[in-house]
Design an enzyme around this catalytic site. Structure first.
Site, mmCIF file in Angstrom:
data_model
loop_
_atom_site.group_PDB
_atom_site.id
_atom_site.type_symbol
_atom_site.label_atom_id
_atom_site.label_comp_id
_atom_site.label_asym_id
_atom_site.label_seq_id
_atom_site.Cartn_x
_atom_site.Cartn_y
_atom_site.Cartn_z
ATOM 1 N N GLY A 1 0.816 -1.219 0.000
ATOM 2 C CA GLY A 1 0.000 0.000 0.000
ATOM 3 C C GLY A 1 0.840 1.255 0.000
ATOM 4 C CB SER B 1 -9.749 -6.170 10.189
ATOM 5 O OG SER B 1 -9.654 -4.757 10.152
ATOM 6 C CB VAL C 1 -3.021 -7.499 0.438
ATOM 7 C CG1 VAL C 1 -1.766 -6.775 -0.001
ATOM 8 C CG2 VAL C 1 -4.112 -6.540 0.888
ATOM 9 C CE1 TYR D 1 -9.280 0.149 9.004
ATOM 10 C CE2 TYR D 1 -9.593 1.209 11.142
ATOM 11 C CZ TYR D 1 -8.841 1.032 9.988
ATOM 12 O OH TYR D 1 -7.661 1.716 9.819
#
Ligand code: NDP
Length: 244
Positions: free
Chosen positions: A11, A159, A64, A156
């Site tokens: 990224g 994760s 990814v 989020y």
């Protein structure tokens, strides 16, 4: 001055990843720069770092969250360049929604990209780093949202909390190999990822009363990459203006 050490950054086309690339290039690292779709931006970045710092950059492009594509691309990279000294697992996304309204797709895409990438990116790279028998550095990107939870970010937060657990466990496995594994937990950082709506709500809880700059996250990465950070492993380091 060249350090003859390569750091792979996922990224790296914009935001925090790009700032990390610029900082490490300025310090003499060579780079493996990765993105999903912004390959034009990545080429421009590689060219400018080459001109300014004589940085050698290898460009990688894959999703990814795609295990097969990640493995194929990274194995191809390893065959050409060998094991990197450092890895920054930075690529990530948000798909915010209140939990009752959250779609299965929003859950899956965030978990598969942010947490799935821990396995997809690091698994092909770790054994080659170990067998190189050299010191190494792995840095993962969590978030304040993974440390304390955040409204509208159940996917989020899950994760990013998962990344913390995975990072700490991998740190134990690799510690005696002289490979450190640490996690950054940034707060509110000025990038495309952060919407005005989030800024308005979250900024009220930032004692520093401003957003962080990508360069301030990059400075922490730079320290963790350095030889001086060899005894720092299994840690979560916050860069958040005092949020928690
Ligand atoms: P940006 O949206 O600015 O950049 C995200 C980068 O990740 C891009 O280079 C993008 O590539 C890449 N990327 C996204 N999804 C994928 C994918 N599926 N496969 C491969 N590459 C992908 O984000 P930030 O710079 O703000 O965030 C970087 C990291 O920091 C993320 O993990 C984020 O969760 C974390 N973070 C950010 C905070 C913030 O306030 N900004 C706070 C806390 C943590 P491309 O351009 O090609 O799509």
């Amino acid at each position: 001055m060249k350090l003859n050490k390569t750091v792979l950054i996922t990224g790296a086309s914009k935001g925090i990843g790009k700032a990390i690339a610029c900082k490490l290039a300025a310090e003499g690292y060579d780079l493996a720069l990765h993105c999903r779709s912004s390959i034009g931006e990545l080429k421009l970045l590689a060219d400018s770092l080459q001109k300014e710092f004589n940085t050698d950059s290898h460009l990688l492009q894959f999703d990814v969250s795609d295990r097969v594509a990640s493995k194929d691309s990274l194995e191809d990279y390893l065959a050409k360049a060998g094991a990197p000294y450092g890895i920054v697992c930075n690529a990530g996304i948000t798909a915010d929604n209140s939990f009752p309204a959250m779609l299965g797709e929003e859950w899956d895409s965030v978990i598969n990209t942010n947490l799935g990438s821990f396995y997809n990116v690091l698994h092909p790279l770790v054994m080659p780093m170990v067998t190189a028998r050299k010191p190494g550095r792995i840095i993962t990107m969590s978030s304040v949202s993974g440390v304390m939870g955040n409204r509208g970010q159940v996917n989020y937060s899950a994760s990013k909390a998962g990344i913390i657990g995975a990072t700490k466990a991998l740190a134990i496995e690799l510690a005696k190999r002289n490979i450190t594994v640490n996690c950054l937990a940034p707060g509110l950082i000025e990038t495309d990822m952060v919407s005005q709506e989030i800024i308005d709500v979250v900024l009220q809880g930032v004692p520093a009363q401003r957003m962080g700059k990508p360069e301030e996250v990059a400075a922490t990465v730079s320290f963790l990459m350095s030889e001086g950070a060899a005894y720092i492993t299994r840690q979560v380091i916050s860069v958040n203006g005092g949020m928690i």
